[in-house]
Design a protein around this motif. Structure first.
Motif, PDB file in Angstrom:
ATOM      1  N   ASN A   7       0.861  -1.175   0.000  1.00  0.00           N
ATOM      2  CA  ASN A   7       0.000   0.000   0.000  1.00  0.00           C
ATOM      3  C   ASN A   7       0.903   1.233   0.000  1.00  0.00           C
ATOM      4  N   ASN A   8       0.420   2.338  -0.534  1.00  0.00           N
ATOM      5  CA  ASN A   8       1.194   3.567  -0.482  1.00  0.00           C
ATOM      6  C   ASN A   8       0.233   4.729  -0.269  1.00  0.00           C
ATOM      7  N   SER A   9      -0.115   4.957   0.993  1.00  0.00           N
ATOM      8  CA  SER A   9      -1.093   5.990   1.303  1.00  0.00           C
ATOM      9  C   SER A   9      -0.568   7.379   0.960  1.00  0.00           C
ATOM     10  N   TYR A  10       0.763   7.576   1.052  1.00  0.00           N
ATOM     11  CA  TYR A  10       1.316   8.894   0.735  1.00  0.00           C
ATOM     12  C   TYR A  10       1.127   9.215  -0.743  1.00  0.00           C
ATOM     13  N   ILE A  70       7.878   6.469  -5.286  1.00  0.00           N
ATOM     14  CA  ILE A  70       7.818   7.930  -5.304  1.00  0.00           C
ATOM     15  C   ILE A  70       8.984   8.522  -4.513  1.00  0.00           C
ATOM     16  N   ALA A  71       9.413   9.702  -4.948  1.00  0.00           N
ATOM     17  CA  ALA A  71      10.377  10.507  -4.204  1.00  0.00           C
ATOM     18  C   ALA A  71       9.608  11.646  -3.549  1.00  0.00           C
ATOM     19  N   LEU A  72       9.799  11.838  -2.264  1.00  0.00           N
ATOM     20  CA  LEU A  72       9.022  12.821  -1.517  1.00  0.00           C
ATOM     21  C   LEU A  72       9.636  14.213  -1.634  1.00  0.00           C
ATOM     22  N   ALA A  73       8.772  15.205  -1.720  1.00  0.00           N
ATOM     23  CA  ALA A  73       9.207  16.604  -1.753  1.00  0.00           C
ATOM     24  C   ALA A  73       9.348  17.133  -0.329  1.00  0.00           C
ATOM     25  N   TYR A  74      10.404  17.874  -0.074  1.00  0.00           N
ATOM     26  CA  TYR A  74      10.543  18.582   1.190  1.00  0.00           C
ATOM     27  C   TYR A  74      11.581  19.687   1.034  1.00  0.00           C
ATOM     28  N   ALA A  75      11.599  20.589   1.989  1.00  0.00           N
ATOM     29  CA  ALA A  75      12.572  21.674   2.046  1.00  0.00           C
ATOM     30  C   ALA A  75      13.416  21.462   3.303  1.00  0.00           C
ATOM     31  N   GLY A  76      14.101  22.514   3.755  1.00  0.00           N
ATOM     32  CA  GLY A  76      14.823  22.359   5.006  1.00  0.00           C
ATOM     33  C   GLY A  76      15.844  23.435   5.269  1.00  0.00           C
ATOM     34  N   HIS A  77      16.111  23.642   6.550  1.00  0.00           N
ATOM     35  CA  HIS A  77      17.229  24.475   6.975  1.00  0.00           C
ATOM     36  C   HIS A  77      18.455  23.583   7.096  1.00  0.00           C
ATOM     37  N   GLN A  78      19.486  23.876   6.325  1.00  0.00           N
ATOM     38  CA  GLN A  78      20.725  23.121   6.373  1.00  0.00           C
ATOM     39  C   GLN A  78      21.808  24.015   6.955  1.00  0.00           C
ATOM     40  N   ALA A  91      16.542   8.676  -2.978  1.00  0.00           N
ATOM     41  CA  ALA A  91      15.729   7.712  -2.239  1.00  0.00           C
ATOM     42  C   ALA A  91      14.362   7.570  -2.888  1.00  0.00           C
ATOM     43  N   LEU A  92      13.805   6.386  -2.753  1.00  0.00           N
ATOM     44  CA  LEU A  92      12.482   6.097  -3.309  1.00  0.00           C
ATOM     45  C   LEU A  92      11.646   5.376  -2.268  1.00  0.00           C
ATOM     46  N   LEU A  93      10.452   5.885  -2.034  1.00  0.00           N
ATOM     47  CA  LEU A  93       9.504   5.215  -1.154  1.00  0.00           C
ATOM     48  C   LEU A  93       8.759   4.159  -1.965  1.00  0.00           C
ATOM     49  N   LEU A  94       8.964   2.888  -1.589  1.00  0.00           N
ATOM     50  CA  LEU A  94       8.286   1.800  -2.300  1.00  0.00           C
ATOM     51  C   LEU A  94       6.841   1.657  -1.857  1.00  0.00           C
ATOM     52  N   GLY A  95       6.595   1.938  -0.589  1.00  0.00           N
ATOM     53  CA  GLY A  95       5.245   1.783  -0.064  1.00  0.00           C
ATOM     54  C   GLY A  95       5.275   1.476   1.413  1.00  0.00           C
ATOM     55  N   GLU A  96       4.175   0.927   1.915  1.00  0.00           N
ATOM     56  CA  GLU A  96       4.015   0.712   3.349  1.00  0.00           C
ATOM     57  C   GLU A  96       3.496  -0.696   3.620  1.00  0.00           C
ATOM     58  N   VAL A  97       3.855  -1.171   4.796  1.00  0.00           N
ATOM     59  CA  VAL A  97       3.263  -2.397   5.318  1.00  0.00           C
ATOM     60  C   VAL A  97       2.729  -2.108   6.714  1.00  0.00           C
ATOM     61  N   VAL A  98       1.791  -2.905   7.154  1.00  0.00           N
ATOM     62  CA  VAL A  98       1.341  -2.857   8.544  1.00  0.00           C
ATOM     63  C   VAL A  98       1.981  -4.055   9.230  1.00  0.00           C
ATOM     64  N   ASP A  99       2.843  -3.802  10.213  1.00  0.00           N
ATOM     65  CA  ASP A  99       3.642  -4.873  10.796  1.00  0.00           C
ATOM     66  C   ASP A  99       2.825  -5.714  11.773  1.00  0.00           C
ATOM     67  N   ASP A 106       6.957   2.611   6.557  1.00  0.00           N
ATOM     68  CA  ASP A 106       7.463   2.826   5.202  1.00  0.00           C
ATOM     69  C   ASP A 106       8.603   1.871   4.882  1.00  0.00           C
ATOM     70  N   ILE A 107       8.704   1.514   3.609  1.00  0.00           N
ATOM     71  CA  ILE A 107       9.877   0.812   3.098  1.00  0.00           C
ATOM     72  C   ILE A 107      10.449   1.664   1.976  1.00  0.00           C
TER      73      ILE A 107
END
Length: 482
Positions: A7-10, A70-78, A91-99, A106-107
């Motif tokens: 599943n990939n709710s994001y 999917i690759a997630l969008a974000y910003a940040g103070h570095q 990095a790539l988000l493959l999806g999610e499992v419920v353990d 996330d995986i």
């Protein structure tokens, strides 16, 4: 295979939250290590994941039909400087499992190739950083500190080019989620209040479902994240961990430690110790970590202001009140932890000063942080001047003065020596992933020898146990001889 039907709710959020990314072929995927106990915890089939098809996926070479990473969008103070667009550049988000504990996780692949957010980078990872993150994240888990986990490390068969040519590798990382303070900053920087609300509602439902339906859910979200980060940073301090790069894009709202780049555990105790070559002013030094966490959380609070109230002054007042709770929450965890580390089983006036004075003696002698606390427990039955802890101090006289106070204090507790020692050894590790051991492990791996990697993983999986055959892993680095 369950992992092939993630599943990939994001990915159900609006498209501006992420970028769909296709797999990038690699030459020859080869498994370095697979974390079978973690796979079982996630309810995954280890045999299928370590099959040729599984390795294709874990290396980012080829994804099964229906999997849309999917690759997630974000910003940040570095290092204090705001970058309005960062995102998952490798990095790539493959999806999610419920353990098996009914927790959604996330995986993610790290080092799997370029994405829309790569900013001209190759999106790949070298084997050294992959093995470092595998070892340190698993060590943190064994120490009981909230952290991302390592499911697998895979060689790609392709080189990556940094200062030199290095073997490429991919880490499969597991996390409660990859939502960062920087994720909220991404939408705030675009004045996208609608996106902020969608993200905040998603975060509440996923991480803090008890907040759903509250009258002031976004204030409650800030309170929950502040509490989680206060707890996390206090736990870091109790084991001498230095994150190294506490940018806002490296702080999750779930309160897990994430992104093990230039990080380490303190050897010779020094509050000003840093582990990042580019941190020239000590912004992320060991002693600064609670202050940086507060600063980062203030940036998080700023993103929530439009959601907390339409009256800006009211929203700011609420945020300031919540942020003010960080210090007390942090100190509560820290004080409780140091009492246990010193074997103080009751509370008494002067306990916190006793702990602070021990750290001062440690710093003045540059004594080893981990061994000093561990040996205090070993020395409970030893005469004052014959314990192993004393041998760590360049100025044993200063230690003797402190030790006399400590022994007088523990004598006031109604506990026998064995019980007190058990309490101390349950929180003071014998083994941590010392940086010199990690560097030696990486050098061996670069030559194709993964034996030290396997050995250090076995040691750090039981950090509180005596392991006589592995005693050398408890030793600090030898001082340089001039």
């Amino acid at each position: 295979m369950r992992l092939l039907a993630l599943n990939n709710s994001y990915a159900q959020l609006p498209e501006r939250f992420f970028a769909h990314t296709d797999p990038k072929p690699v030459s020859e995927p080869r498994l370095i290590r697979f974390n079978r106990p973690l796979a079982e915890e996630l309810g995954l089939d280890a045999d299928q994941l370590t099959s040729p098809d599984g390795l294709d996926m874990l290396s980012g070479h080829r994804f099964p039909e229906g999997l849309q990473a999917i690759a997630l969008a974000y910003a940040g103070h570095q290092f204090g400087n705001f970058v309005p667009q960062l995102g998952d550049g490798r990095a790539l988000l493959l999806g999610e499992v419920v353990d098996v504990n009914d927790i959604r996780r996330d995986i993610q692949l790290k080092g799997s190739g370029p994405t829309r957010f790569s900013r001209n980078g190759d999106g790949r990872a070298a084997v050294g950083p992959v093995l470092r993150e595998y070892v340190v994240s698993e060590a943190m888990a064994a120490l009981g500190i909230p952290t991302t986990r390592a499911l697998a490390a895979v060689l790609t068969g392709d080189p990556v080019y940094r200062e030199v040519r290095l073997p490429g590798a991919v880490l499969t990382r597991v996390a409660a989620s990859h939502i960062r303070i920087g994720t909220f900053q991404y939408f705030a920087a675009r004045h996208d209040t609608g996106g902020l609300k969608i993200l905040a509602d998603y975060a509440i439902e996923r991480h803090f479902p008890q907040l759903v339906g509250q009258a002031r859910p976004y204030r409650a979200l800030l309170e929950a994240v502040v509490a989680a980060q206060a707890d996390l940073v206090a736990r870091w301090m109790l084991v001498g961990f230095i994150h190294g790069v506490m940018n806002t894009d490296n702080m999750t709202i779930s309160g897990e430690t994430i992104d093990y780049g230039p990080c380490a555990f303190v050897d010779a105790y020094d509050p000003s110790a840093v582990f990042s070559s580019i941190d020239r002013v000590g912004r992320y030094a060991y002693a600064n970590q609670p202050h940086v966490a507060t600063w980062n959380l203030a940036r998080f609070a700023e993103t929530l202001l439009p959601l907390m109230s339409t009256d800006e002054s009211e929203a700011v007042s609420q945020a300031e009140e919540v942020l003010g709770s960080f210090q007390s929450s942090y100190e509560t965890v820290l004080q409780r932890g140091f009492r246990r580390k010193l074997g103080l089983l009751t509370e008494a006036e002067g306990d916190l000063q006793l702990a602070a004075d021990f750290l001062d003696v440690l710093a003045r002698s540059e004594a080893d942080f981990t061994l000093a606390f561990r040996r205090l427990g070993d020395d409970l039955a030893a005469p004052d001047d014959q314990g192993g802890a004393r041998q760590l101090f360049e100025d044993p006289g200063a230690f003797d003065i402190w030790s006399a106070r400590w022994r007088q204090r523990i004598a006031s507790d109604a506990a026998d020596t064995a019980a007190r020692r058990a309490v101390m050894h349950a929180v003071n590790p014998k083994f941590i992933p010392r940086n010199h051991r990690i560097e030696a492990m990486i050098q061996a791996a670069l030559g194709g020898d993964f034996t030290p990697f396997e050995e250090i993983l076995r040691v750090i999986s039981r950090p509180f146990d005596e392991q006589p055959e592995m005693e050398r892993y408890a030793d600090p680095p030898r001082p340089c001889l001039l």
